[in-house]
Every structure is written in structure tokens, then in C-alpha cells.
Design a protein around this motif. Structure first.
Motif, PDB file in Angstrom:
ATOM      1  N   GLY A   9      12.799  24.619  31.258  1.00  9.96           N
ATOM      2  CA  GLY A   9      11.556  24.760  30.504  1.00  9.96           C
ATOM      3  C   GLY A   9      10.793  26.022  30.828  1.00  9.96           C
ATOM      4  N   ARG A  33       7.462  25.091  22.146  1.00  9.93           N
ATOM      5  CA  ARG A  33       7.751  26.382  22.768  1.00  9.93           C
ATOM      6  C   ARG A  33       7.187  27.539  21.956  1.00  9.93           C
ATOM      7  N   ASN A  79      11.404  19.051  21.541  1.00  8.73           N
ATOM      8  CA  ASN A  79      10.533  19.886  22.377  1.00  8.73           C
ATOM      9  C   ASN A  79      10.548  21.356  21.983  1.00  8.73           C
ATOM     10  N   GLU A  80      11.493  21.755  21.134  1.00 11.41           N
ATOM     11  CA  GLU A  80      11.505  23.153  20.695  1.00 11.41           C
ATOM     12  C   GLU A  80      10.195  23.509  19.986  1.00 11.41           C
ATOM     13  N   ARG A 140      18.304  24.462  16.976  1.00 10.90           N
ATOM     14  CA  ARG A 140      17.086  24.170  17.737  1.00 10.90           C
ATOM     15  C   ARG A 140      15.886  23.910  16.825  1.00 10.90           C
ATOM     16  N   ARG A 196      10.979  21.523  28.123  1.00 13.22           N
ATOM     17  CA  ARG A 196      12.393  21.506  28.456  1.00 13.22           C
ATOM     18  C   ARG A 196      13.245  21.133  27.242  1.00 13.22           C
ATOM     19  N   THR A 197      14.345  21.843  27.095  1.00 10.96           N
ATOM     20  CA  THR A 197      15.283  21.574  26.004  1.00 10.96           C
ATOM     21  C   THR A 197      16.699  21.591  26.567  1.00 10.96           C
ATOM     22  N   ARG A 232      17.031  16.688  16.782  1.00 15.55           N
ATOM     23  CA  ARG A 232      17.924  16.992  17.899  1.00 15.55           C
ATOM     24  C   ARG A 232      17.171  17.612  19.081  1.00 15.55           C
ATOM     25  N   HIS A 233      16.158  18.415  18.776  1.00 15.73           N
ATOM     26  CA  HIS A 233      15.483  19.179  19.830  1.00 15.73           C
ATOM     27  C   HIS A 233      13.963  19.120  19.614  1.00 15.73           C
TER      28      HIS A 233
END
Length: 671
Positions: free
Chosen positions: A242, A323, A319-320, A311, A235-236, A316-317
Motif C-alpha cells: 500500500g 489510491r 481499493n484501487e 485494476r 493495499r492492492t 476485483r480491486h
């Protein structure tokens, strides 16, 4: 890592752009898994038949990629290799044997979508590149589309901006628009092609073609499926569910399924991100296990894509990062379909995936994790293949059991001395077990949920005690015998500086040339958990006494270094493409029988230009054509687009391209 040689014969430029200088950093696998020597059990007598290649297996159901031949049928059995090998060389061309011809099918920048312009390196834009054939073509699949027509599917693994943009100075100096051009040049292409007359030559179909398609990092949506889809790890802010990722990244090898789709492996994804130093502390060990730098904000090897899309900033992100690193399935027959990332097949640096249908009807997919000391994997579908039921078959890779391999040698550890000298039983061989990691919604790894096993599969393999291999790359079943063949490319760190020492499947220290692993599933059962294995080819110069070619007379064998991609022709001959030849020659494509008296008689079929890697290959089932992706030609230290080290294929500057080789007399390629 200081003082270590680079991967095989690669240039420093290739190491920089292809994998983010992976060999210059410590191998991410710091597990304490046992070596083969620690697991050894002398079983020579019991397992000799399998190790010597005498065990006869079934064909395993539906054929693999060689059976998906365009407009030519599946070919017939038989077909001894008869071509005269080409010599090692450094020519700026694709050199093929006497009696063969080659031609470019499609190259970087060729238009494939309506209204796409031809390549103009001085006027590149993201929109133009999204409508043109991408950069650095790797895996190739060719799928039938009626008489004398087919769909060519190509991966675009990575970009080398020095060879793309005039006046290039540095990644940091690139404009945001240039970064977006590079992002658009990643991904995949689907191109309709046609046979030229009745020959083995193929070319793109002109005009508006409904199947033509580009999948890019800029804007193409991909749907997650399987047990980890929707998990907290995926999830982002842009995708709080997600379940949808944008783009596919660093696509290396792949495979063609029996139901007519293409599988593509996301590999060296770590080099595209920054900000690992500010990622959550609890996540940093998991990021580091995949090679994401967690000690600095702007890694030296980063491509700085966060300037175009934030991303790619892990601060900042975070979980990217999770993916990417999956097996992607694309349906080239449905240009409106949303491609999928199969979480049930695990996340690691996928070289690719190749599928065989087992005797029971379940699908088995074999996969390698392409990095030093990483693992071999197998996925077995929960459902069974139904011939003709494409809708059902499209669901097969969404649920099943994921395994990792543990191998045991059958020779005393004292006989594996690190030189490559054969042990007293005259074979590097032994037995193995597939260790289950997850099945459906069940985890077999204590302390890890199924979502964690599938998202952080490397750490699950560590916990399971999997065997650390010498860079397992392409892994493919033989459509004729059902045996599995894996290219172990090399590992210059084997046995040095306190790193894992040799074992029977990885028998040489500072391994520069690699080897080929052959696996025979016990009882021919691709759904089973036990197997025997051997090394039919230990690569290098045949004059080196510590090379091995299945016992064949080495005076008749071509030198080979750094096997990467694996393919089969309709007659069951094994074809090997190389990447990083450490013997001073250009990379090439090789072929050898794997059964009968000619087993191990390896011959070089072609070479590619300087700096290039041989990718693909794809042999059509009618035997009349072999497609080869010539990736990163001219990728030589100091080269630029303005001052190229190769001018292949058009005489101006180097362009990655797909080429096809055929016999003008209409005969079968190779035989």
C-alpha cells in the motif's frame, strides 16, 4: 439529474468527459450539516472591520506562485491595472487587449522527450503519446532555471477521444491501444522553455533537455507518504504494501511551493472505474460518497479503462479507487525523483492546493473539493519552513493537521432570500472556524481512525459539521496581504428539489454564475482556527441587480461567469480564469484589484476559443508574461476531430495548448 441545467455554459460533451456527468447525478453529499442560517449569530459590530476588508494582515512569509517567476525576479509593488478590457465574444481565437500579443508555447502532441515524433493523429500509439505533450492542459507552473530559462509544468486533466481519434464512434468501440493512448495523455508534463529574445514570449528549448519529463497513468510510479501510507485501505494485489501507486489521474489545478516543487490535485477520479456493484457491501457507502457508481457494473459514464488494466474494475480491486484523489507533489528539478501522494492532506476531489508560509514558519495549504455542496480545507504542517534547506522543506507536507471549514453568516436568515440581494449591512460576510480532523497519528473524528479520516475525508467533514459550499475550486493566498481567495464556481442545485437552501456565503438559488470568497485569518495567523470572510464578487452580468463587485460602479465592470482558477500578480491584483461561462460568451481571464479604491473593478483580459476553458493562469514575477492553458478548445456538442467546432491554434483541428501573452513594449502585463 433529469431536468437540471448542466454546469454553467458547458456543453454536454464537456460534462461527459471532464467529470463523468457529475451534475446529471445526485450530489454525493447527503449529510445533514447545518446551513449558515441555522448557525447565524448577529455579530455585525464586532466583525465589521474584517468583513469590510479593513483588517490588515501580514504577507505570510514566502511568496506564492507569483514569486516563483522565471528569470525575471519578483517584481515590484504597485502597478494599477490599465489595460482596456476585451469584449465578450465567440471568436475562434485567443483575443487579447490592444497593445498585447499572444503565441502558443506548446500544444498537444508536441515532442518533449528524445526521439519523440510530431503528432500524427492517424498513427497514435501509447509510446508516442508518453513522449509527447499530453492532452487537455489545466494547471500551469513556471519555475526558474537560470537566466531566461524556466521549467513549465502542466497538468493533463482528461481526454476527449472524439477530438483525438479520426473516425471515433464510441468509447466501447475503442481498441485497447487507443485506451492506452488516452491513459498516456493523462498526467503531467515538465518542459524546459526559454525566453524569445528580450520579449515576454516563451518557447520550448530544442534538442535533448535533461529536465523534460512525462508522468502518465500507464507506468509512472508515485509514492504514498504520511499517516495513511501503507494502510489497509491502500493495499492492492499489485501493491500489498500500500505504498506505491501507478499514475496520477484527472489532475486539475495546483500550486508552486516556496521550495520549488509543484502540487497537483487529483479530482474527478470516479469516472474511470467499473464494477462498483460487486464491490464489498461495507465499502459501497464510502465509494458512493465519492461519486463511484455502486448500482451497476458498467456505468454509462465510465471510460472502460478496465479493458487495458483490470485494476479499474472495483469488483476485483476495490481499493484501487482509494489510491487516487490526493495532492501530488512533483520535483521538476529532479527528473529522476519519484513523485509523492500526500495522505496527510486528505483525499477528496482536489481542485488543487496552494501554499503560504505562516508567520510562525509553518506551511499552510488551502484546498477546495470541487463538487456541489462540498467543503473547504486547510492543512498546516507540523514542521517549519527553512529558507535554503530544500531537503527539509520537501518533508513539510508529509505531517501536520488537516482542517475543514465551518462558516457562519452575520445577517438574519430572513435577509438571505435566495436572489443575491445584499442584506441590510450591505455585505455578504461573517466569521468562520477551522475544525481539526486529524493531526499526525491522532483522529479528531469520533469513530474514525486517522487512516479513515485521511482516506475518506469527505465523510470526516460530514461528521465535523462542515459548511456545504457552491463548488469550491481553486483557493489561493495573496502573497501581499495573506488573505485567502476561493473560487466558488456555481451550483445550479442550490435551494431546489429539497437540496440545501441558500446561506450567506452561497446566497443565490440555482446559482449559475458563482462567487469569490475572501478569507482573512484572525490576527493574520495561518496556523490559527478562526477567521472572518466576505464575498467581494458575486458573479454574473453587471446589469443584473443581484451581482456585486465589492461596491464598485458596475457600469465599468466586465461580465463574468463561473470563476474557476485564481492567481495573483506581483502587485497583488487578483486574476480569475473562468470555466463554463453561462452568459453566452467564450470563457476568459479577468483581473481586479482587491485593495484600495479600485477594489472590485473587474476587467476581462482575454478570451479563449469556443468550447475551451481558461486554465492556469501563471503570471511571472517580473510582470512581463502571463501563461494561460487553453483546455478543450472546440469541445462543442456534435464536434469531432473530423468535423471540428474550433480550428485553433493551427487552422486544422482543435488542440489543447499553452499560450503566453506579453506586451511588445516590454511593459508589465496588466498595468
Amino acid at each position: 439529474m433529469s431536468g437540471l441545467p448542466i454546469h454553467g455554459g458547458r456543453s454536454a460533451m464537456t460534462c461527459r468527459y471532464r467529470c463523468g456527468n457529475a451534475c446529471a447525478h445526485a450530489a454525493p453529499n447527503g449529510s445533514g450539516n447545518p446551513y449558515f442560517g441555522d448557525l447565524v449569530a448577529s455579530r455585525r459590530t464586532l466583525f465589521r472591520a474584517g468583513a469590510a476588508g479593513a483588517l490588515v494582515l501580514g504577507a505570510g512569509g514566502a511568496p506564492g506562485p507569483a514569486g516563483a517567476a522565471p528569470a525575471g525576479g519578483t517584481g515590484s509593488a504597485g502597478g494599477a491595472l490599465t489595460f482596456s478590457p476585451v469584449p465578450p465574444n465567440v471568436l475562434d481565437r485567443v483575443l487579447v487587449p490592444a497593445g498585447y500579443e499572444s503565441a502558443v508555447v506548446i500544444r498537444w502532441g508536441d515532442p518533449i522527450l528524445p526521439d519523440a515524433p510530431a503528432l500524427d493523429v492517424h498513427r497514435q500509439t501509447p509510446r508516442r503519446q508518453e513522449r509527447q505533450f499530453g492532452f487537455n492542459n489545466d494547471f500551469l507552473g513556471v519555475l526558474p532555471l537560470g537566466r531566461d530559462r524556466a521549467l513549465l509544468v502542466a497538468n493533463h486533466e482528461y481526454t476527449n477521444e472524439e477530438l483525438m481519434f479520426p473516425g471515433f464512434t464510441s468509447l466501447e468501440a475503442m481498441t485497447v491501444a487507443q485506451v492506452e493512448v488516452a491513459m498516456a495523455a493523462h498526467g503531467m508534463s515538465v518542459v524546459e522553455i526559454e525566453r524569445a529574445g528580450r520579449s515576454g514570449r516563451w518557447r520550448p528549448v530544442r534538442g535533448r533537455r535533461p529536465y523534460n519529463r512525462r508522468l502518465t497513468m500507464l507506468s509512472t510510479p508515485f509514492r504514498f507518504d504520511g499517516p495513511a501510507a501503507g494502510s489497509a485501505w491502500l493495499r492492492t494485489a499489485a501493491d500489498p504494501a500500500g505504498r506505491t501507486a501507478i499514475g496520477t489521474l484527472n489532475n486539475c489545478a495546483g500550486g508552486v511551493t516556496p521550495w520549488g516543487t509543484v502540487l497537483s490535485g487529483e479530482e474527478n477520479v470516479n469516472q474511470y472505474f467499473v464494477g462498483g456493484d460487486a464491490a464489498p457491501e461495507a465499502l459501497k457507502p464510502r465509494l458512493a460518497r465519492y461519486g463511484f457508481p455502486v448500482a451497476t457494473r458498467f456505468p454509462e459514464d465510465s471510460r472502460r479503462w478496465e479493458r487495458a488494466q483490470e485494476r479499474f474494475d472495483l469488483a476485483r480491486h476495490p481499493n484501487e479507487a482509494h489510491r487516487f484523489g490526493w495532492i501530488v507533489e512533483v520535483d521538476p528539478y529532479d527528473p529522476g525523483s519519484v513523485p509523492r501522494k500526500h495522505t496527510a492532506m486528505g483525499r477528496f476531489k482536489h481542485e488543487g492546493a496552494n501554499v503560504i508560509v505562516s508567520r510562525r514558519g509553518n506551511v499552510a495549504a488551502y484546498m477546495g473539493d470541487d463538487e456541489r455542496f462540498e467543503y473547504l480545507y486547510k492543512f498546516v504542517s507540523a514542521g517549519r519552513y527553512r529558507p535554503g534547506d530544500r531537503r527539509h522543506n520537501l518533508s513539510l507536507l508529509s505531517a501536520g493537521t488537516l482542517y475543514v471549514a465551518r462558516l457562519t453568516g452575520d445577517s438574519p436568515p430572513s435577509e438571505i432570500d435566495g436572489t443575491g440581494t445584499l442584506p441590510s449591512d450591505r455585505a455578504f460576510d461573517g466569521t468562520g472556524r477551522w475544525i481539526p480532523l486529524a493531526s499526525g497519528n491522532r483522529s479528531f473524528v469520533p469513530g474514525m481512525t486517522v487512516e479513515e479520516v485521511l482516506t475518506f475525508t469527505r465523510q470526516a467533514g460530514d461528521a465535523a459539521g462542515a459548511t456545504r459550499m457552491d463548488r469550491p475550486e481553486d483557493v489561493q493566498p495573496s502573497p501581499r496581504t495573506g488573505k485567502i481567495y476561493a473560487a466558488l464556481t456555481n451550483n445550479v442545485e442550490r435551494g431546489i428539489g429539497g437540496r440545501p437552501d441558500v446561506d450567506e456565503a452561497n446566497p443565490r438559488r440555482e446559482n449559475r454564475h458563482g462567487q469569490v470568497l475572501e478569507i482573512a485569518e484572525d490576527h493574520g495567523d495561518h496556523t490559527g482556527e478562526t477567521f472572518t470572510w466576505s464575498l467581494p464578487i458575486v458573479c454574473g452580468d453587471p446589469d443584473d441587480p443581484n451581482t456585486y463587485f465589492a461596491g464598485y460602479d458596475k457600469s465599468a465592470v466586465s461580465p463574468i461567469s463561473c470563476p474557476d482558477n485564481v492567481a495573483f500578480d506581483a502587485a497583488g491584483n487578483l486574476w480569475l480564469a473562468t470555466d463554463g461561462n453561462a452568459l453566452g460568451s467564450n470563457d476568459g481571464l479577468f483581473a481586479t484589484p482587491v485593495e484600495g479604491p479600485e477594489r472590485g473593478h473587474l476587467r476581462q483580459f482575454l478570451t479563449v476559443p469556443p468550447g475551451a476553458e481558461t486554465c492556469g493562469p501563471f503570471l511571472t514575477g517580473d510582470g512581463r508574461s502571463v501563461f494561460v492553458a487553453v483546455q478543450h478548445p472546440g469541445e462543442v456538442d456534435g464536434a469531432t476531430l473530423d468535423s471540428p467546432a474550433s480550428r485553433w491554434p493551427d487552422g486544422d483541428f482543435a488542440k489543447p495548448a499553452v499560450t503566453v501573452v506579453w506586451r511588445p513594449d516590454g511593459g508589465r502585463v496588466g498595468s
